[in-house]
Design a protein around this motif. Structure first.
Motif, PDB file in Angstrom:
ATOM      1  N   ILE A  56       0.819  -1.219   0.000  1.00  0.00           N
ATOM      2  CA  ILE A  56       0.000   0.000   0.000  1.00  0.00           C
ATOM      3  C   ILE A  56       0.852   1.268   0.000  1.00  0.00           C
ATOM      4  CG2 ILE A  56      -1.955  -1.129   1.107  1.00  0.00           C
ATOM      5  CD1 ILE A  56      -1.148   0.068   3.739  1.00  0.00           C
ATOM      6  N   GLU A  57       2.146   1.125   0.300  1.00  0.00           N
ATOM      7  CA  GLU A  57       3.015   2.298   0.253  1.00  0.00           C
ATOM      8  C   GLU A  57       3.282   2.755  -1.192  1.00  0.00           C
ATOM      9  OE1 GLU A  57       5.744  -1.307   1.059  1.00  0.00           O
ATOM     10  OE2 GLU A  57       3.690  -0.651   1.449  1.00  0.00           O
ATOM     11  N   HIS A  58       2.894   1.921  -2.154  1.00  0.00           N
ATOM     12  CA  HIS A  58       3.076   2.275  -3.565  1.00  0.00           C
ATOM     13  C   HIS A  58       1.730   2.307  -4.278  1.00  0.00           C
ATOM     14  CE1 HIS A  58       7.155   0.440  -2.654  1.00  0.00           C
ATOM     15  NE2 HIS A  58       7.449   1.681  -3.049  1.00  0.00           N
ATOM     16  N   ASP A  59       0.733   2.848  -3.606  1.00  0.00           N
ATOM     17  CA  ASP A  59      -0.605   2.901  -4.215  1.00  0.00           C
ATOM     18  C   ASP A  59      -0.618   3.711  -5.508  1.00  0.00           C
ATOM     19  OD1 ASP A  59      -1.887   1.269  -2.491  1.00  0.00           O
ATOM     20  OD2 ASP A  59      -2.861   2.843  -1.330  1.00  0.00           O
ATOM     21  N   ASN A  60       0.238   4.708  -5.605  1.00  0.00           N
ATOM     22  CA  ASN A  60       0.267   5.538  -6.812  1.00  0.00           C
ATOM     23  C   ASN A  60       1.191   4.920  -7.860  1.00  0.00           C
ATOM     24  OD1 ASN A  60       2.542   6.055  -5.224  1.00  0.00           O
ATOM     25  ND2 ASN A  60       2.848   8.082  -6.119  1.00  0.00           N
ATOM     26  N   ARG A  61       0.922   3.653  -8.198  1.00  0.00           N
ATOM     27  CA  ARG A  61       1.836   2.891  -9.047  1.00  0.00           C
ATOM     28  C   ARG A  61       1.653   3.182 -10.535  1.00  0.00           C
ATOM     29  NH1 ARG A  61       2.302  -1.563  -7.032  1.00  0.00           N
ATOM     30  NH2 ARG A  61       1.069  -1.260  -5.163  1.00  0.00           N
ATOM     31  N   GLY A  62       0.515   3.770 -10.923  1.00  0.00           N
ATOM     32  CA  GLY A  62       0.314   4.082 -12.326  1.00  0.00           C
ATOM     33  C   GLY A  62      -1.072   3.709 -12.814  1.00  0.00           C
ATOM     34  N   HIS A  63      -1.325   3.996 -14.101  1.00  0.00           N
ATOM     35  CA  HIS A  63      -2.645   3.698 -14.643  1.00  0.00           C
ATOM     36  C   HIS A  63      -2.598   3.605 -16.168  1.00  0.00           C
ATOM     37  CE1 HIS A  63      -2.544   8.130 -15.022  1.00  0.00           C
ATOM     38  NE2 HIS A  63      -3.412   7.982 -16.018  1.00  0.00           N
ATOM     39  N   GLY A  64      -3.722   3.165 -16.706  1.00  0.00           N
ATOM     40  CA  GLY A  64      -3.862   3.008 -18.144  1.00  0.00           C
ATOM     41  C   GLY A  64      -4.715   1.791 -18.449  1.00  0.00           C
ATOM     42  N   ILE A  65      -4.763   1.414 -19.710  1.00  0.00           N
ATOM     43  CA  ILE A  65      -5.505   0.220 -20.117  1.00  0.00           C
ATOM     44  C   ILE A  65      -4.664  -1.000 -19.781  1.00  0.00           C
ATOM     45  CG2 ILE A  65      -6.533  -1.033 -22.036  1.00  0.00           C
ATOM     46  CD1 ILE A  65      -8.048   1.480 -21.354  1.00  0.00           C
ATOM     47  N   ALA A  66      -5.171  -1.835 -18.881  1.00  0.00           N
ATOM     48  CA  ALA A  66      -4.450  -3.012 -18.410  1.00  0.00           C
ATOM     49  C   ALA A  66      -5.083  -4.289 -18.950  1.00  0.00           C
ATOM     50  CB  ALA A  66      -4.445  -3.044 -16.880  1.00  0.00           C
ATOM     51  N   ALA A  67      -4.272  -5.328 -19.002  1.00  0.00           N
ATOM     52  CA  ALA A  67      -4.744  -6.625 -19.482  1.00  0.00           C
ATOM     53  C   ALA A  67      -5.183  -7.492 -18.303  1.00  0.00           C
ATOM     54  CB  ALA A  67      -3.638  -7.327 -20.259  1.00  0.00           C
ATOM     55  N   PHE A  68      -6.248  -8.252 -18.513  1.00  0.00           N
ATOM     56  CA  PHE A  68      -6.691  -9.199 -17.498  1.00  0.00           C
ATOM     57  C   PHE A  68      -7.316 -10.407 -18.176  1.00  0.00           C
ATOM     58  CE2 PHE A  68     -10.545  -6.856 -18.337  1.00  0.00           C
ATOM     59  CZ  PHE A  68     -11.601  -7.706 -18.074  1.00  0.00           C
ATOM     60  N   ALA A  69      -7.485 -11.476 -17.409  1.00  0.00           N
ATOM     61  CA  ALA A  69      -8.091 -12.697 -17.934  1.00  0.00           C
ATOM     62  C   ALA A  69      -9.135 -13.199 -16.956  1.00  0.00           C
ATOM     63  CB  ALA A  69      -7.022 -13.772 -18.154  1.00  0.00           C
ATOM     64  N   LEU A  70     -10.268 -13.630 -17.482  1.00  0.00           N
ATOM     65  CA  LEU A  70     -11.302 -14.221 -16.642  1.00  0.00           C
ATOM     66  C   LEU A  70     -10.911 -15.634 -16.259  1.00  0.00           C
ATOM     67  CD1 LEU A  70     -14.521 -13.117 -18.583  1.00  0.00           C
ATOM     68  CD2 LEU A  70     -13.712 -12.198 -16.413  1.00  0.00           C
ATOM     69  N   THR A  71     -11.212 -16.003 -15.013  1.00  0.00           N
ATOM     70  CA  THR A  71     -11.074 -17.390 -14.596  1.00  0.00           C
ATOM     71  C   THR A  71     -12.288 -18.169 -15.106  1.00  0.00           C
ATOM     72  OG1 THR A  71     -12.273 -17.016 -12.531  1.00  0.00           O
ATOM     73  CG2 THR A  71      -9.872 -16.641 -12.506  1.00  0.00           C
ATOM     74  N   ASN A  72     -12.279 -19.467 -14.918  1.00  0.00           N
ATOM     75  CA  ASN A  72     -13.445 -20.262 -15.324  1.00  0.00           C
ATOM     76  C   ASN A  72     -14.699 -19.807 -14.584  1.00  0.00           C
ATOM     77  OD1 ASN A  72     -12.015 -21.847 -17.139  1.00  0.00           O
ATOM     78  ND2 ASN A  72     -11.477 -23.381 -15.597  1.00  0.00           N
ATOM     79  N   GLU A  73     -14.540 -19.462 -13.305  1.00  0.00           N
ATOM     80  CA  GLU A  73     -15.683 -18.956 -12.540  1.00  0.00           C
ATOM     81  C   GLU A  73     -16.148 -17.612 -13.090  1.00  0.00           C
ATOM     82  OE1 GLU A  73     -13.307 -21.710  -9.974  1.00  0.00           O
ATOM     83  OE2 GLU A  73     -12.856 -20.004 -11.292  1.00  0.00           O
ATOM     84  N   GLY A  74     -15.200 -16.789 -13.489  1.00  0.00           N
ATOM     85  CA  GLY A  74     -15.551 -15.493 -14.047  1.00  0.00           C
ATOM     86  C   GLY A  74     -16.275 -15.611 -15.373  1.00  0.00           C
TER      87      GLY A  74
END
Length: 382
Positions: free
Chosen positions: A134-152
């Protein structure tokens, strides 16, 4: 045209138009600590679903018993500590009792942080997760990649065949299971991007961490999202799906109905594929972005058009507040380009502004372009 509503934030919880067939009553928390843009976007995302009656609620509304009239509370992005302080102890207990007794809760970015069980952080301990680094909460931003799990993929069945998806991320929490917490969450999606452009954040911290999680809390259900689908063109509807998820059982048939029964307007337009790549803001990008506002105010037409193109290509977060005024720039070309920008990012908050710009436009070519953009926005909600 099907019945729909244009909802707006208000200090009066009951100020919303009645809409046919709405069955789920959702309150988007509008309090100190919530970013205004995040509040607007969460409200618009919820209201895309014809069966969700969405309205803003405030701290005094909660104290006055507004939760008794709601099915789901949505806590948008902003600052979790400030949201916690604005709610106060008594209202926090009211929210926890609301969920424990069968209500739903959706936390987005700071809202997810607020729902966590993180030592030395003001939180509600609703989702069984702990935020780390949490000391690096300002880590950055933008369009990020993610993947759904089977449950998702059972929750977001439209993406059952997708390997990688993309969504706006803005300094969201890095979650792990909270030690010794009795709440166990299900991971619905996993972060793939390694975001560490700012604040001296370490690498290999965000990637392979939970992106979407869900859990039971008493009789209620909690969905936590570390990113911003509501701020991502083509993904806004996912927030409404999260709201719906809190209201159904977890069995296979209920999950199937969750996908099949959601009622949107122009689904193809609303769920249109927008970007298929990671676009994270670098330090140099952020410096350039910071210089853009002055150029939009004082630049010549060609410079403004160049700036608008750059901001849109980089999915600038700050530009969402700047673009409103560009609809009324002295240049017809800039006015029309601003309207197209708003339609491209599906920014429904400015639909009234685009309509006003269209009505006021005297340049025929610009009016045609603004009108086409207005039609695209309206179709999202028909």
């Amino acid at each position: 045209m099907a019945a729909w509503c244009m909802v707006s934030c208000s200090n009066k919880a009951n100020e919303t138009e009645t809409v046919d067939n709405q069955q789920i009553h959702a309150g988007v928390f509008n309090g100190y600590g919530g970013a205004q843009t995040c509040i607007w976007e969460a409200l618009a995302a919820c209201s895309l679903d014809r069966d969700i009656a969405a309205r803003c609620i405030t701290t005094p509304d909660i104290a006055a018993g507004v939760l008794d009239s709601l099915d789901v509370i949505v806590v948008p992005g902003g600052g979790g500590t400030r949201q916690y302080q604005n709610l106060g102890h008594e209202n926090i207990q009211r929210i926890k009792e609301f969920v424990k007794n069968g209500g739903g809760a959706v936390g987005i970015c700071a809202g997810a942080y607020l729902f966590s069980n993180t030592p030395e952080y003001s939180c509600l301990a609703l989702n069984g997760a702990q935020a780390i680094d949490i000391e690096h909460d300002n880590r950055g931003h933008g369009i990020a990649a993610f993947a759904l799990t089977n449950e998702g993929k059972t929750v977001f069945g439209e993406y059952a065949d997708a390997d990688t998806l993309y969504c706006m991320y803005y300094e969201g929490p890095v979650f792990v299971p909270a030690p010794d917490d009795t709440i166990q969450f299900v991971e619905f999606a996993t972060m793939l991007s390694d975001v560490h452009e700012e604040g001296g954040a370490p690498s290999d911290m965000t990637n392979n961490r939970p992106f979407f999680i869900g859990n039971h809390y008493g009789k209620g259900k909690v969905f936590s999202c570390i990113a911003h689908p509501e701020a991502t063109p083509g993904k806004m509807w996912m927030i409404a799906r999260m709201v719906r998820w809190t209201q159904v059982e977890d069995d296979e048939e209920s999950m199937k109905q969750l996908v099949e029964n959601q009622r949107f307007g122009q689904s193809a337009e609303m769920k249109a594929h927008v970007t298929d790549k990671e676009i994270l803001m670098t330090v140099d990008d952020l410096k350039h972005e910071a210089s853009c506002l002055k150029k939009l105010v004082y630049g010549e037409e060609a410079e403004k058009l160049e700036i608008l193109a750059w901001l849109k290509a980089h999915y600038s977060w700050d530009a969402k507040r700047w673009i409103q005024g560009m609809l009324f720039d002295e240049s017809p070309e800039v006015r029309a380009t601003a309207a197209e920008y708003i339609a491209d990012i599906q920014y429904l908050t400015y639909l009234p502004d685009v309509r006003a710009a269209y009505n006021a436009e005297t340049n025929e070519a610009a009016k045609n372009r603004i009108g086409a953009s207005l039609d695209r926005l309206v179709k999202l909600r028909e």
